[in-house]
Design a protein around this motif. Sequence first.
Motif, PDB file in Angstrom:
ATOM      1  N   ILE A  43     -31.833 -58.237  27.003  1.00 24.74           N
ATOM      2  CA  ILE A  43     -30.536 -58.303  27.714  1.00 24.74           C
ATOM      3  C   ILE A  43     -29.112 -57.098  26.866  1.00 24.74           C
ATOM      4  N   ASN A  44     -28.272 -56.769  27.915  1.00 23.87           N
ATOM      5  CA  ASN A  44     -26.950 -56.300  27.672  1.00 23.87           C
ATOM      6  C   ASN A  44     -25.883 -57.686  27.907  1.00 23.87           C
ATOM      7  N   PRO A  45     -25.419 -58.026  26.944  1.00 18.86           N
ATOM      8  CA  PRO A  45     -24.589 -59.103  26.877  1.00 18.86           C
ATOM      9  C   PRO A  45     -23.620 -57.907  27.805  1.00 18.86           C
ATOM     10  N   LEU A  46     -22.975 -57.107  27.368  1.00 16.89           N
ATOM     11  CA  LEU A  46     -21.553 -56.982  27.641  1.00 16.89           C
ATOM     12  C   LEU A  46     -21.666 -55.954  29.174  1.00 16.89           C
ATOM     13  N   CYS A  47     -22.839 -56.168  29.776  1.00 14.73           N
ATOM     14  CA  CYS A  47     -22.832 -55.820  31.565  1.00 14.73           C
ATOM     15  C   CYS A  47     -23.305 -56.859  32.098  1.00 14.73           C
ATOM     16  N   GLY A  48     -24.214 -57.350  31.407  1.00 17.53           N
ATOM     17  CA  GLY A  48     -24.982 -58.798  32.475  1.00 17.53           C
ATOM     18  C   GLY A  48     -25.812 -58.209  32.483  1.00 17.53           C
ATOM     19  N   ASP A  49     -26.933 -56.756  31.868  1.00 18.97           N
ATOM     20  CA  ASP A  49     -27.928 -56.609  32.749  1.00 18.97           C
ATOM     21  C   ASP A  49     -28.926 -56.974  31.580  1.00 18.97           C
ATOM     22  N   LYS A  50     -30.319 -58.126  32.597  1.00 18.01           N
ATOM     23  CA  LYS A  50     -31.734 -58.739  32.534  1.00 18.01           C
ATOM     24  C   LYS A  50     -32.292 -57.888  33.291  1.00 18.01           C
ATOM     25  N   GLY A  71     -29.640 -56.232  37.328  1.00 12.65           N
ATOM     26  CA  GLY A  71     -28.684 -55.087  36.728  1.00 12.65           C
ATOM     27  C   GLY A  71     -27.446 -54.251  37.286  1.00 12.65           C
ATOM     28  N   CYS A  72     -26.968 -53.528  36.231  1.00 12.29           N
ATOM     29  CA  CYS A  72     -25.887 -52.618  37.025  1.00 12.29           C
ATOM     30  C   CYS A  72     -26.523 -51.926  37.345  1.00 12.29           C
ATOM     31  N   ALA A  73     -26.459 -50.192  37.998  1.00 12.68           N
ATOM     32  CA  ALA A  73     -26.879 -49.096  38.725  1.00 12.68           C
ATOM     33  C   ALA A  73     -27.383 -48.561  37.285  1.00 12.68           C
ATOM     34  N   ILE A  74     -27.269 -48.309  35.945  1.00 10.65           N
ATOM     35  CA  ILE A  74     -27.659 -47.607  35.560  1.00 10.65           C
ATOM     36  C   ILE A  74     -28.853 -48.313  34.662  1.00 10.65           C
ATOM     37  N   SER A  75     -28.704 -49.259  34.286  1.00  6.66           N
ATOM     38  CA  SER A  75     -29.524 -50.364  33.867  1.00  6.66           C
ATOM     39  C   SER A  75     -30.908 -50.555  34.456  1.00  6.66           C
ATOM     40  N   VAL A  76     -30.796 -50.674  36.039  1.00  6.29           N
ATOM     41  CA  VAL A  76     -31.942 -50.236  36.443  1.00  6.29           C
ATOM     42  C   VAL A  76     -33.035 -48.536  37.057  1.00  6.29           C
ATOM     43  N   SER A 130     -18.663 -46.861  27.584  1.00 10.34           N
ATOM     44  CA  SER A 130     -19.114 -48.182  28.026  1.00 10.34           C
ATOM     45  C   SER A 130     -20.471 -48.466  28.428  1.00 10.34           C
ATOM     46  N   ARG A 131     -21.063 -47.125  29.575  1.00 13.09           N
ATOM     47  CA  ARG A 131     -22.290 -47.771  30.469  1.00 13.09           C
ATOM     48  C   ARG A 131     -23.670 -46.910  28.920  1.00 13.09           C
ATOM     49  N   VAL A 132     -23.135 -46.419  27.708  1.00 14.81           N
ATOM     50  CA  VAL A 132     -24.462 -46.400  27.260  1.00 14.81           C
ATOM     51  C   VAL A 132     -25.310 -47.293  27.184  1.00 14.81           C
ATOM     52  N   LYS A 133     -24.966 -48.741  26.613  1.00 15.07           N
ATOM     53  CA  LYS A 133     -25.750 -49.570  26.385  1.00 15.07           C
ATOM     54  C   LYS A 133     -26.179 -50.644  27.200  1.00 15.07           C
ATOM     55  N   CYS A 134     -26.353 -50.127  28.860  1.00 14.08           N
ATOM     56  CA  CYS A 134     -27.312 -50.315  30.367  1.00 14.08           C
ATOM     57  C   CYS A 134     -28.121 -48.839  29.520  1.00 14.08           C
ATOM     58  N   ALA A 135     -27.633 -47.719  29.638  1.00  6.03           N
ATOM     59  CA  ALA A 135     -28.961 -46.571  29.631  1.00  6.03           C
ATOM     60  C   ALA A 135     -29.749 -46.779  28.479  1.00  6.03           C
TER      61      ALA A 135
HETATM   62 ZN    ZN Z   1     -25.023 -52.635  33.490  1.00 11.61          ZN
END
Ligand code: ZN
Length: 156
Positions: A43-50, A71-76, A130-135
Amino acid sequence: MNIELASDTDELRELYKELILDHARKPRHFGSLTNVTHSADGINPLCGDKLHLYLQLDDGVVQDAAFEGSGCAISVASASLMTDSIIGKTSTEALQWSDQVTTKLTSGNAEPDLDLGKLVALLGVRQFPSRVKCATLAWRALRAAVEQQPSPASTE
Ligand code: ZN
């Protein structure tokens, strides 16, 4: 200033962006697996990626990998690139990549010590702190799955 070099870099950047977009739009290995031996939530609470990661490990080798979640495009894209890259590798190699990608993304040091292949595309996310955690999410989940950590992998 070397103009040619600059345009090469731009081209490379464009290529990486396209690779990320391609994996975000058409994620590889999206879905569940049969014969799952290892799994973990991330989970990435910052962006809501799961995401939920499934691995089939046999004798220390990743036979198959898949993920589900939203999740967002970067997390996917990161999860898609990650699963695509680790299949056929040993779990040790997969964890080395995980370390490398997360360290490079969080430290800002651009030069990978390992040959990351197409995973280098992910390092471009450094430009967007801000997107590093998504990646990094998928890579943290990978470690949690391989090490059979009881709690979900969180970027926080
Ligand atoms: Zn994200």
